[in-house]
Design an enzyme around this catalytic site. Structure first.
Site, short mmCIF file in Angstrom:
data_model
loop_
_atom_site.label_atom_id
_atom_site.label_comp_id
_atom_site.label_asym_id
_atom_site.label_seq_id
_atom_site.Cartn_x
_atom_site.Cartn_y
_atom_site.Cartn_z
CD GLN A 82 11.40 -2.20 3.16
OE1 GLN A 82 11.58 -1.07 2.73
NE2 GLN A 82 10.21 -2.71 3.36
CB CYS B 121 6.12 -1.96 6.59
SG CYS B 121 7.82 -2.35 6.12
CG LEU B 122 6.05 -2.61 0.29
CD1 LEU B 122 6.95 -2.28 -0.90
CD2 LEU B 122 4.68 -3.04 -0.20
N GLY C 220 7.66 3.75 -0.38
CA GLY C 220 9.10 3.83 -0.17
C GLY C 220 9.65 2.43 0.02
CG HIS D 134 8.24 3.35 7.21
ND1 HIS D 134 7.10 2.75 7.70
CD2 HIS D 134 8.89 2.38 6.52
CE1 HIS D 134 7.07 1.48 7.33
NE2 HIS D 134 8.16 1.23 6.61
CD GLU D 135 10.95 3.41 3.32
OE1 GLU D 135 11.76 2.47 3.41
OE2 GLU D 135 9.72 3.23 3.17
CG HIS E 4 12.88 -0.08 6.77
ND1 HIS E 4 12.60 -1.32 7.29
CD2 HIS E 4 11.76 0.33 6.14
CE1 HIS E 4 11.33 -1.64 6.98
NE2 HIS E 4 10.80 -0.65 6.29
ZN ZN Z 1 8.88 -0.42 5.62
#
Ligand code: ZN
Length: 152
Positions: free
Chosen positions: A51, A88-89, A46, A130-131, A134
């Site tokens: 991000q 997480c990226l 995701g 998670h998203e 963010h």
């Molecule tokens: Zn993330």
């Protein structure tokens, strides 16, 4: 379509609350397409708009039916608890066990502004939570209950 630069932990933008999307135009479509390209290039599950440096309440997620767009997502139902590994990226090299709902329902708009309800469990439920975090400026590292060394 383009691959955008992913912000990393330490960038203050990642701690800001994203704003609601009110224009469902070509610019939004391009952002969502770029986010999908970027997520796939990085093998993510995701990716939230913040991000890639855009404070809009939108994320993309990989599903068995391809990439879905989640605009102005709202967590409308949660059930149970799961404790599983997460990364997480935007936080390379950090992994940990987080506590998330086992099942969720998320209401979100698509790129045209139409509302849909998505039910998710397991990995996808973790991804949705998670998203959405963010979009509220919360990184998964705040939810870690147990760290996992990178080597394991
Ligand atoms: Zn993330």
């Amino acid at each position: 379509m383009a691959i955008r630069n992913i912000l990393k932990k330490g960038d203050d933008l990642l701690l800001k609350k994203s704003r609601e999307v009110d224009r469902f135009d070509a610019r939004l479509a391009m952002l969502l397409d770029d986010m999908a390209d970027t997520m796939r290039a990085e093998n993510g599950a995701g990716l939230a708009a913040v991000q890639v440096g855009v404070l809009k309440r939108a994320f993309v997620a990989e599903t068995e039916n391809g990439v879905i767009d989640m605009v102005n997502p709202l967590l409308i139902y949660r059930e149970g608890v799961q404790e599983e590994g997460e990364g997480c990226l935007s936080v390379p090299g950090e992994y940990g066990i987080t506590s998330r709902p086992a099942v969720v329902k998320v209401k979100a708009q698509d790129r045209k502004g139409k509302w849909h309800i998505y039910k998710a469990e397991g990995l996808r439920a973790r991804c949705f939570c998670h998203e959405i975090d963010h979009l509220d400026g919360i990184l998964f590292t705040e939810r870690i209950i147990r760290r996992i060394p990178e080597e394991e």
